[in-house]
Design a protein around this motif. Structure first.
Motif, short mmCIF file in Angstrom:
data_model
loop_
_atom_site.label_atom_id
_atom_site.label_comp_id
_atom_site.label_asym_id
_atom_site.label_seq_id
_atom_site.Cartn_x
_atom_site.Cartn_y
_atom_site.Cartn_z
N SER A 1 -6.33 -14.63 16.66
CA SER A 1 -5.93 -14.90 18.03
C SER A 1 -4.75 -15.87 18.02
O SER A 1 -4.93 -17.06 17.71
N HIS A 2 -3.57 -15.37 18.30
CA HIS A 2 -2.38 -16.23 18.27
C HIS A 2 -2.42 -17.27 19.39
O HIS A 2 -1.89 -18.37 19.22
N ARG A 3 -3.05 -16.93 20.50
CA ARG A 3 -3.14 -17.89 21.61
C ARG A 3 -3.98 -19.08 21.22
O ARG A 3 -3.61 -20.23 21.48
N ASP A 4 -5.13 -18.82 20.59
CA ASP A 4 -6.05 -19.90 20.22
C ASP A 4 -5.83 -20.40 18.80
O ASP A 4 -6.41 -21.41 18.39
N ARG A 5 -5.02 -19.66 18.03
CA ARG A 5 -4.72 -19.99 16.63
C ARG A 5 -6.00 -20.10 15.78
O ARG A 5 -6.17 -21.02 15.00
#
Length: 255
Positions: A152-156
């Protein structure tokens, strides 16, 4: 009051007036493995590198002992260390001949991140091994056991199942246990299943657990076997009835 009750029922069924359902792009099925498809499958003979830099072939590594395989990533600061620490605590009192293998599915992990992850766990027994894999080996292993994950790139963070996979000494997938707080009892039973027909000094204890508990695929854990429970209850009832029938005439004679 009646109007308020009707409003609450409406909200529960249909939501607040004017509310729009926000679409979810998270695929919850990634957290579960299709056990019907993967139980009984065999893992590929991938290569991994342990913390000392030594390379191992997976099938050679598991040969001779049941193995609990935990897939994680070493930069995780939430579920992965909790699951591994929980499994570590749950195996402390097991006098079993087993292995626990923790492998990273993150191609960016390094020996430094591995060692930092292990250091936070405290004292780790020699039956535990931590390792790294190349990207192609990660894909081969995870796909062979139905283990899916994504970043998840948003949450890393990685989204992945929290599961322990139990392998037989031949590399067969025998059991999956879900959750971040494994129980000693469940691990004991799963190791016994993975061991198969191999006789050990704890075989009778393991047999008792295998008989008394049954795996529930809906929860991913073991629960009391109702057949055994009701069987023992019935046996106890019959025994009490026979004892009562035997003792009652003797009491009447004495009177």
């Amino acid at each position: 009051m009646l109007a308020l009750a009707l409003l609450l029922l409406w909200v529960c069924a249909f939501g607040m007036p004017g509310m729009r359902e926000v679409p979810s792009y998270f695929d919850a099925s990634v957290m579960r493995i299709d056990e019907d498809k993967y139980l009984g499958a065999y893992v590929p003979d991938v290569t991994f590198t342990d913390e000392g830099g030594k390379k191992h072939r997976l099938l050679d590594f598991v040969k001779g002992k049941p193995t609990a395989l935990i897939l994680a990533y070493y930069t995780c600061d939430s579920a992965c260390p909790i699951l591994v620490k929980g499994a570590l605590d749950a195996t402390k009192n097991l006098n079993e001949d087993f292995r626990v293998l923790v492998l990273s599915f993150d191609k960016e992990d390094t020996l430094d991140s591995l060692k930092a992850f292990k250091l936070k766990l405290g004292n780790v027994p020699s039956s535990w091994t931590f390792g790294l894999m190349r990207e192609e080996d990660i894909k081969k292993l995870t796909s062979s056991i139905g283990y899916r994950f994504f970043y998840s790139h948003r949450d890393r963070v990685f989204v992945h199942p929290n599961v322990i996979t139990f392998l037989s000494p031949e590399g067969e997938v025998v059991r999956y246990l879900y959750g971040i707080s494994p129980k000693e009892r469940d691990l004991r039973i799963a190791f016994a299943e993975a061991r198969g027909s191999k006789i050990t000094k704890n075989s009778f204890v393991d047999l008792a657990f295998l008989v008394c508990y049954r795996y529930d695929p809906n929860t991913g854990k073991y629960g009391l076997n109702p057949t055994v429970f009701f069987g023992l209850a019935g046996f106890g009832l019959v025994s009490l009835t026979l004892a009562y029938a035997f003792l009652k005439p003797r009491r009447e004679v004495k009177t």
